[in-house]
Design an enzyme around this catalytic site. Sequence first.
Site, PDB file in Angstrom:
ATOM      1  N   ASP A 291       0.808  -1.232   0.000  1.00 18.86           N
ATOM      2  CA  ASP A 291       0.000   0.000   0.000  1.00 18.86           C
ATOM      3  C   ASP A 291       0.836   1.276   0.000  1.00 18.86           C
ATOM      4  OD1 ASP A 291      -3.006  -0.690   0.324  1.00 18.86           O
ATOM      5  OD2 ASP A 291      -2.007  -2.089   1.671  1.00 18.86           O
TER       6      ASP A 291
ATOM      7  N   GLU B  91      -0.201   9.498   1.781  1.00 21.83           N
ATOM      8  CA  GLU B  91      -0.872  10.468   2.672  1.00 21.83           C
ATOM      9  C   GLU B  91      -1.016   9.947   4.097  1.00 21.83           C
ATOM     10  OE1 GLU B  91      -5.230  10.858   2.249  1.00 21.83           O
ATOM     11  OE2 GLU B  91      -4.917  12.992   2.471  1.00 21.83           O
ATOM     12  N   ASP B  92      -1.194   8.634   4.215  1.00 24.41           N
ATOM     13  CA  ASP B  92      -1.482   8.084   5.538  1.00 24.41           C
ATOM     14  C   ASP B  92      -0.273   8.083   6.473  1.00 24.41           C
ATOM     15  OD1 ASP B  92      -4.195   7.560   5.034  1.00 24.41           O
ATOM     16  OD2 ASP B  92      -3.623   5.827   3.822  1.00 24.41           O
TER      17      ASP B  92
ATOM     18  N   ARG C   6       0.987  -1.769   7.228  1.00 23.68           N
ATOM     19  CA  ARG C   6       1.444  -0.505   6.648  1.00 23.68           C
ATOM     20  C   ARG C   6       2.462   0.224   7.544  1.00 23.68           C
ATOM     21  NH1 ARG C   6      -2.724   3.237   3.923  1.00 23.68           N
ATOM     22  NH2 ARG C   6      -0.690   3.918   3.169  1.00 23.68           N
TER      23      ARG C   6
ATOM     24  N   ARG D 159      -8.885   3.182  11.929  1.00 23.58           N
ATOM     25  CA  ARG D 159      -7.429   3.299  11.782  1.00 23.58           C
ATOM     26  C   ARG D 159      -6.802   4.273  12.796  1.00 23.58           C
ATOM     27  NH1 ARG D 159      -5.831   1.625   6.531  1.00 23.58           N
ATOM     28  NH2 ARG D 159      -7.088  -0.226   6.076  1.00 23.58           N
TER      29      ARG D 159
ATOM     30  N   HIS E 122     -11.794   6.439   5.929  1.00 25.60           N
ATOM     31  CA  HIS E 122     -11.124   7.642   6.441  1.00 25.60           C
ATOM     32  C   HIS E 122     -12.035   8.867   6.289  1.00 25.60           C
ATOM     33  CE1 HIS E 122      -7.131   5.621   5.148  1.00 25.60           C
ATOM     34  NE2 HIS E 122      -7.130   5.667   6.469  1.00 25.60           N
TER      35      HIS E 122
ATOM     36  N   CYS F  97      -4.812  10.510  -1.141  1.00 22.80           N
ATOM     37  CA  CYS F  97      -3.945   9.503  -0.500  1.00 22.80           C
ATOM     38  C   CYS F  97      -2.663   9.258  -1.293  1.00 22.80           C
ATOM     39  CB  CYS F  97      -4.708   8.209  -0.283  1.00 22.80           C
ATOM     40  SG  CYS F  97      -5.572   7.635  -1.718  1.00 22.80           S
TER      41      CYS F  97
HETATM   42  C1  CIR Z   1      -5.574   0.873   3.038  1.00 22.02           C
HETATM   43  O1  CIR Z   1      -6.530   0.147   3.279  1.00 22.02           O
HETATM   44  O2  CIR Z   1      -4.882   1.368   3.923  1.00 22.02           O
HETATM   45  C2  CIR Z   1      -5.261   1.180   1.593  1.00 22.02           C
HETATM   46  N1  CIR Z   1      -5.572   0.056   0.791  1.00 22.02           N
HETATM   47  C3  CIR Z   1      -6.001   2.402   1.121  1.00 22.02           C
HETATM   48  C4  CIR Z   1      -5.578   3.653   1.833  1.00 22.02           C
HETATM   49  C5  CIR Z   1      -6.206   4.862   1.256  1.00 22.02           C
HETATM   50  N2  CIR Z   1      -5.757   6.011   1.979  1.00 22.02           N
HETATM   51  C6  CIR Z   1      -6.385   7.166   1.995  1.00 22.02           C
HETATM   52  O3  CIR Z   1      -7.436   7.311   1.385  1.00 22.02           O
HETATM   53  N3  CIR Z   1      -5.843   8.146   2.717  1.00 22.02           N
END
Ligand code: CIR
Length: 252
Positions: free
Chosen positions: A59, A64-65, A84, A129, A160, A247
């Site tokens: 991922d 962004e995360d 992650r 999360r 999110h 993201c």
């Molecule tokens: C996840 O589940 O963490 C990733 N497959 C998708 C994350 C998307 N992040 C975001 O929209 N900030």
Amino acid sequence: MRAIVRDIPDSFAHALAAVPPDSPIDVALARRQHAIYVAALRVCGVDVITLPADEASPDCVFIEDTAVIANGLALVTRPGAPSRQGEVEPIAAALAPYLEVVRMLAPATLDGGDCMKLGSTLYVGRSERTNVAGFARLAEVFIPRGLHIVAVDLPPGILHLKCVCTPLADDQVLLAEHSVLSSAFGGARVVTVPAEERYAANAVAIGSHVIVADGFPRTHTALLEAGFTIHPVPTSEVRKADGSLTCQSLLF
Ligand code: CIR
């Protein structure tokens, strides 16, 4: 303005998805779509830095995360999905030349996708999360920097906060109908995304330009009527992994 983005690994085919996609992720197509997104950032005047992919982190394109950036400070997060948590070190290193970098330690978790800054307020989604300790660390770091921190409840099944709303300006938000109440965002002006186009509520605004998912005509019209120039980009492959537009970059 700068953006850091991250390349897509071959392992993206196995990225997290709440619901398995109808068709498998096409990694080559995902890379072409990512290149279109990066080109749109550049057209909007953004200086883009690209970090290499990490095969051990399927991922990692969803950069962004991994950090929350505001008021000259980058809080490197501890992402809520255990798979992650290995994504963050190269991000911290890449941000260090530009910003003061601080960390979040266990047991705190927080995904940057849950944080939306509007003016001097940082709205934080209460998602699966982002936990209480993650929220507390965010407050500890950013309140002394002059930000207000406001928690926002999310509708069920929303990954999110920024799946349903994104900032258009310091006092303006793009918000999906029937998701979060607009009153949650103080007096901010709202551009409404119709419920059936909810995915398009995640858009990247850079001044008067907005990078938005293609295929959502009512949202496009609403943004045009609000005076924005739109840059529709394809998102089919990131969407299979519950990803969208904000993201894929860290903007600062
Ligand atoms: C996840 O589940 O963490 C990733 N497959 C998708 C994350 C998307 N992040 C975001 O929209 N900030």
